[in-house]
Design a protein around this motif. Structure first.
Motif, short mmCIF file in Angstrom:
data_model
loop_
_atom_site.label_atom_id
_atom_site.label_comp_id
_atom_site.label_asym_id
_atom_site.label_seq_id
_atom_site.Cartn_x
_atom_site.Cartn_y
_atom_site.Cartn_z
N CYS A 11 0.86 -1.18 0.00
CA CYS A 11 0.00 0.00 0.00
C CYS A 11 0.90 1.24 0.00
CB CYS A 11 -0.91 0.00 1.22
SG CYS A 11 -1.98 -1.45 1.35
N ARG A 16 -5.20 8.08 -0.09
CA ARG A 16 -6.25 7.56 -0.96
C ARG A 16 -5.74 6.37 -1.78
NH1 ARG A 16 -10.84 10.42 -2.93
NH2 ARG A 16 -12.15 8.97 -4.11
N ARG A 17 -4.52 6.49 -2.31
CA ARG A 17 -3.96 5.40 -3.11
C ARG A 17 -3.64 4.19 -2.26
NH1 ARG A 17 0.13 8.55 -7.34
NH2 ARG A 17 -1.51 9.71 -8.46
N ARG A 18 -3.18 4.42 -1.03
CA ARG A 18 -2.93 3.28 -0.14
C ARG A 18 -4.21 2.50 0.11
NH1 ARG A 18 -0.12 7.25 2.96
NH2 ARG A 18 -1.66 7.05 4.64
N GLY A 19 -5.28 3.22 0.37
CA GLY A 19 -6.56 2.56 0.60
C GLY A 19 -7.06 1.83 -0.63
N GLN A 20 -6.91 2.44 -1.79
CA GLN A 20 -7.34 1.80 -3.03
C GLN A 20 -6.58 0.51 -3.28
OE1 GLN A 20 -6.68 5.08 -5.71
NE2 GLN A 20 -8.86 5.64 -5.78
N ASP A 75 -9.07 9.67 4.48
CA ASP A 75 -8.90 9.49 3.03
C ASP A 75 -8.58 8.03 2.69
OD1 ASP A 75 -9.32 12.18 2.59
OD2 ASP A 75 -7.19 12.69 2.58
N GLU A 76 -7.81 7.37 3.57
CA GLU A 76 -7.48 5.97 3.32
C GLU A 76 -8.74 5.09 3.33
OE1 GLU A 76 -4.58 2.62 5.31
OE2 GLU A 76 -3.81 4.67 5.13
N GLY A 79 -10.44 5.45 0.14
CA GLY A 79 -9.74 4.65 -0.85
C GLY A 79 -10.09 3.17 -0.75
N ASP A 82 -13.38 2.71 -2.42
CA ASP A 82 -13.22 2.76 -3.88
C ASP A 82 -12.65 1.44 -4.41
OD1 ASP A 82 -14.13 5.34 -3.93
OD2 ASP A 82 -12.15 6.27 -4.14
N GLY A 83 -11.58 0.98 -3.80
CA GLY A 83 -10.90 -0.21 -4.29
C GLY A 83 -11.71 -1.47 -4.13
N GLU A 88 -19.14 4.06 0.90
CA GLU A 88 -18.23 4.69 1.86
C GLU A 88 -18.72 4.51 3.30
OE1 GLU A 88 -17.12 8.70 1.04
OE2 GLU A 88 -16.54 8.27 -1.04
#
Length: 352
Positions: A11, A16-20, A75-76, A79, A82-83, A88
């Motif tokens: 991750c 956000r990207r880590r969560g995705q 934010d995570e 993400g 989203d992923g 949410e």
């Protein structure tokens, strides 16, 4: 889950990207887990998830505390939604494990932990069993969190931002629930406290964070780094430090120092099970325990003090040890991880 099957999810990037990355890698596991969770809610609270969750979320509001103290983790969670293809609101509710328990008056909480201060050239050790309802089994995962120049390994149940973790900078954190202590329906939930403290990089800084933030739930936090170890009992009334005895701090699911009672009906001395596991830890801790000794401590199954818990029924809410960790915090930071009851499952060794 077998330890050999424990997934390690990379991750990296912003929150956000880590969560995705987490959500995408574990999408199928998260989807199946959410279905078990919703079924388990009915089993635990005699109320369908479609009724329980809206009432729980309406009666609490942790979002302001999350936004103030750990905004990147908010934010995570987005993400992850989203992923994984989750709403949410569902991803948010999935983070609130301890808070769900106290709001629903569940007795699901277990966990046995210990911290050993560094001495005579020996590293600090922080360790625990993570004991959760059986519906978490199969969802165990290890998140490799890479945020800029810093890396952490976080043991989790898929879809959650974390249960316990260790950073490459040499800070390890373990936790156990203290359901007797006062709660705050607008405080910072446990998962966010743990991850927020882990970013601080040292016991001193993490301890300052624990003292400063408003706690949603009663929880014990075991902290260790290369130079020291500390234990805090936290609740709505604040954080108090627990003194070590002979360089060690064993803990289970009742407060040893805090008097911040949730209400007059709770037993501050804890259940017979919690007292029995604490006695087992205290009995087995040697003068200078090493990783091998701690593995044996966490695997103990003596009558009246079963630390390594195997499910005793097929019920989704049956308690079991879904994972255990040991952090050795010397010149090298080493993680020993087990993806089930350590009395029955193997360990994996990882250099952080």
């Amino acid at each position: 889950m077998r330890t050999e099957d424990l997934p390690v999810v990379d991750c990296a990037g912003d929150a956000r990207r880590r969560g995705q990355a987490h959500g995408e890698a574990l999408r199928g596991v998260i989807s199946a887990k959410v279905e078990r969770w919703r079924e388990a809610i009915g089993e635990a609270y005699a109320m369908s998830a479609s009724l329980f969750l809206p009432r729980f979320l309406e009666a609490t509001d942790f979002r302001a505390a999350i936004a103030q103290h750990t905004p990147d983790l908010a934010d995570e969670v987005v993400g992850i939604a989203d992923g994984a293809g989750l709403p949410e609101e569902t991803a948010y509710a999935l983070q609130l494990m301890d808070e769900e328990w106290w709001w629903g008056r569940s007795n699901a909480a277990h966990c046995s932990s210990l911290a050993v201060a560094p001495s005579d050239g020996l590293p600090a050790l922080v360790a625990q069993t993570m004991d959760l309802p059986r519906w978490h089994d199969g969802a165990q995962a290890l998140l490799k969190i890479r945020d800029g120049n810093h890396e952490s390994l976080v043991f989790t149940s898929a879809g959650m931002i974390g249960l316990m973790g260790v950073s490459g900078r040499g800070l390890g954190i373990c936790v156990n629930t203290l359901s007797q202590l006062a709660v705050n329906p607008r405080g910072l939930p446990v998962a966010f406290v743990m991850r927020g403290a882990l970013t601080r990089g040292s016991v001193a800084a993490a301890g300052d964070f624990l003292v400063r933030v408003p706690h949603a739930s009663g929880q014990n936090y075991q902290l260790g780094d290369r130079s020291e170890a500390r234990t805090f009992e936290c609740s709505a009334g604040g954080a108090v430090q627990v003194p070590f005895s002979n360089g060690c701090s064993p803990h289970t699911n009742h407060p040893l120092i805090s008097t911040d009672r949730r209400d007059e009906t709770v037993r501050m001395e804890g259940s017979e099970d919690s007292r029995g596991r604490l006695h087992s830890l205290q009995t087995d801790i040697a003068a200078t325990p090493d990783v091998a000794a701690v593995k044996a401590i966490l695997a103990a199954r003596r009558p009246g003090g079963i630390v390594s818990i195997t499910p005793q029924s097929a019920a989704l809410t049956a308690p079991m040890t879904i994972g255990s960790v040991i952090y050795s915090l010397g010149e090298n930071v080493e993680l020993s991880v087990c993806a089930g009851p350590p009395s029955h499952e193997s360990w994996r060794e990882i250099i952080v």
